[in-house]
Design an enzyme around this catalytic site. Structure first.
Site, mmCIF file in Angstrom:
data_model
loop_
_atom_site.group_PDB
_atom_site.id
_atom_site.type_symbol
_atom_site.label_atom_id
_atom_site.label_comp_id
_atom_site.label_asym_id
_atom_site.label_seq_id
_atom_site.Cartn_x
_atom_site.Cartn_y
_atom_site.Cartn_z
ATOM 1 N N GLY A 1 0.851 -1.066 -0.003
ATOM 2 C CA GLY A 1 -0.130 -0.183 0.002
ATOM 3 C C GLY A 1 0.586 1.329 0.121
ATOM 4 N N ASN B 1 -6.572 5.141 9.561
ATOM 5 C CA ASN B 1 -6.086 3.573 10.288
ATOM 6 C C ASN B 1 -6.069 3.630 11.929
ATOM 7 O OD1 ASN B 1 -3.992 5.553 9.277
ATOM 8 N ND2 ASN B 1 -2.614 4.291 10.743
ATOM 9 N N SER C 1 -3.974 -2.576 -0.338
ATOM 10 C CA SER C 1 -3.258 -3.468 0.318
ATOM 11 C C SER C 1 -3.712 -4.896 0.747
ATOM 12 C CB SER C 1 -2.610 -3.027 1.341
ATOM 13 O OG SER C 1 -1.248 -3.842 1.915
ATOM 14 N N ALA C 2 -3.126 -5.929 0.302
ATOM 15 C CA ALA C 2 -3.603 -7.261 0.380
ATOM 16 C C ALA C 2 -3.670 -7.525 1.900
ATOM 17 C CB ALA C 2 -2.807 -8.304 -0.410
ATOM 18 N N THR D 1 9.315 -7.919 -11.785
ATOM 19 C CA THR D 1 8.522 -9.098 -12.108
ATOM 20 C C THR D 1 7.574 -9.256 -11.079
ATOM 21 O OG1 THR D 1 10.929 -10.191 -12.864
ATOM 22 C CG2 THR D 1 8.991 -11.567 -12.222
ATOM 23 N N CYS E 1 2.116 1.217 12.864
ATOM 24 C CA CYS E 1 3.481 1.619 12.494
ATOM 25 C C CYS E 1 4.236 2.568 13.274
ATOM 26 C CB CYS E 1 3.383 2.099 11.227
ATOM 27 S SG CYS E 1 2.032 1.284 10.015
HETATM 28 N N1 PLP Z 1 -2.233 3.349 4.207
HETATM 29 C C1 PLP Z 1 -2.745 3.057 5.662
HETATM 30 C C2 PLP Z 1 -4.139 3.881 5.771
HETATM 31 C C3 PLP Z 1 -2.384 1.699 6.308
HETATM 32 O O1 PLP Z 1 -3.241 1.593 7.481
HETATM 33 C C4 PLP Z 1 -1.333 1.245 6.048
HETATM 34 C C5 PLP Z 1 -0.918 0.252 6.789
HETATM 35 O O2 PLP Z 1 -0.871 0.077 7.997
HETATM 36 C C6 PLP Z 1 -0.597 1.594 4.721
HETATM 37 C C7 PLP Z 1 -1.180 2.763 4.024
HETATM 38 C C8 PLP Z 1 0.458 0.945 4.317
HETATM 39 O O3 PLP Z 1 0.244 -0.288 3.692
HETATM 40 P P1 PLP Z 1 1.493 -1.456 3.441
HETATM 41 O O4 PLP Z 1 1.641 -1.821 4.839
HETATM 42 O O5 PLP Z 1 0.734 -2.450 2.539
HETATM 43 O O6 PLP Z 1 2.493 -0.751 3.100
#
Ligand code: PLP
Length: 401
Positions: free
Chosen positions: A76, A158, A206-207, A251, A339
């Protein structure tokens, strides 16, 4: 790796989710049988390309769009960077300095990218939010100038789960001729996407937030990512081969993408029932916590929030200590965003909604998921009450009150 007790109650689905068994099977099928590079011209490569394109088609179908509107990425974070930096690269010939509008509560994937652009001389407006964490579309409209090339506002936050009025904002943006990007990493597969009619130009997902593998993402681009005259909205930020419509060289992670497709298929086809189920659980949790734990506070909007998100603050309690106590009791939750949970800084989101420092320090995010049940949450609330009671009993701050 340490041998750990895995019999835990996982209430941190906003950080990541466990891989769904059907997702694992879809990935194993590709890993076991078809090891080719989808760019190779031989049979093995062609089979890998078929898997890749079938996955793109599945995701496009459940999103209600065309396969040509999907670019796979490595996360993401990468999709956010591709969108934001990509628009800047595509507009670098424009007369005068470019201007970008975003919000003050974005995930670091957007916020840090915008701050990086600011250091490079791009003008960035960081819009404030109200005390419930919502961006005012009128304020956004007023921030648009003739130099504005991009607006990037997240779909759902988030940390506090707030869902923004993206449809309204993307219409304003389109009417002003400005590209609109939304970070939908938290909302993708959980609530309907703002793609119809005057929907967003660009969207990141994001998966691993929807029971798919980690390290796989996508960037949705309406209309194949270009104006009617063929002018692309973004230019690539990575340089290499011509993969993914020449926008994302590397790839492709075919097994991971097959897992993403299966995860998206499950998420979108069960969205309505799961959304209602999780919303009921969330509301039960919020009601119980606010009723049973004195001096507790809900962060974010009461209803305009993700169905799986509850974020509380407790007076006289330090979030990190609460998290550790709950962890010892077998519950996985988070304080602030996952994070940044290893740093002691007060969350920029809680600061932006104007939460006093004493409450922001004592915040707890509970994000429920497919495996969460009512009885789990009842037991959790009792444990939470006990941990808060213990911590307050030891806190001089609490005694002073
Ligand atoms: N954006 C938001 C709102 C998120 O909550 C997150 C991950 O916590 C991300 C972006 C980043 O995604 P990724 O972990 O796939 O890099």
């Amino acid at each position: 790796m340490k041998d750990r007790d895995l019999a835990r109650v996982y209430l941190d689905h906003g950080a990541t989710t466990p891989v769904h068994p059907e997702v694992l099977n879809a990935m194993i099928e590709v890993y076991k049988g078809y090891q080719g590079n989808p760019s190779s011209l031989h049979e093995t490569g062609l089979v890998a390309a078929e898997y890749l394109e079938a996955s793109r088609e599945t995701i496009a179908t459940v999103m209600g769009t065309e396969p040509g509107n999907i670019v796979f990425t490595g996360s993401g974070t990468e999709a956010d960077n591709m969108a934001i930096q990509g628009v800047i690269l595509a507009t670098e010939d424009e007369v005068g300095k470019q201007h970008v509008i975003t919000s003050s509560i974005e995930h670091p994937a957007v916020l840090s990218t915008c701050k990086f652009l600011e250091r490079k001389g791009i003008d960035v407006t960081f819009l404030p939010v109200n005390e419930e964490g919502i961006v005012d579309p009128v304020e956004m409209q007023e921030a648009i100038t003739p130099r504005t090339v991009l607006i990037s506002i997240m779909h759902a936050n988030n940390e506090i789960g707030t869902v923004q009025p993206i449809e309204e904002m993307s219409k304003i943006s389109r009417d002003a001729g400005v590209i609109f990007h939304t970070d939908a990493v938290q909302s993708f597969g959980k609530i309907p996407l703002p793609l119809d009619g005057n929907g967003v130009h660009l969207l990141s997902a994001s998966a691993h937030k929807i029971y798919g593998p980690k390290g796989v993402g996508l960037l949705y681009m309406a209309n194949g990512g270009m104006e009617g005259d063929g002018k692309p909205w973004i230019k690539p930020i990575l340089h290499g081969g011509g993969h993914e419509h020449g926008l994302r060289p590397a790839t492709e992670n075919t097994p991971g993408i097959a897992g993403f497709a299966k995860a998206a298929e499950i998420a979108f086809t069960t969205m309505e029932s799961e959304m209602a189920r999780e919303r009921d659980l969330r509301d039960m949790l919020i009601d119980r916590v606010l009723e049973e734990i004195p001096e507790s506070h809900l962060n974010g909007h009461r209803t305009k929030r993700l169905p799986n998100n509850a974020n509380f603050s407790f007076k006289g309690v330090e979030g990190e200590s609460l998290l550790m106590r709950l962890s010892m009791a077998g519950y996985d939750v988070s304080t602030g965003s996952a994070c940044s949970s290893k740093s002691n800084a007060i969350s920029h989101v809680l600061e932006a909604i104007g939460l006093p420092g004493s409450l922001a320090q004592g915040s707890l995010r509970v994000t429920i998921g497919r495996s969460t049940t009512k009885s789990m949450l009842k037991d959790f609330t009792m444990e939470l009450e006990k941990c808060i009671g213990d911590l307050r009993a030891m806190s001089p701050l609490w005694e002073e009150k």
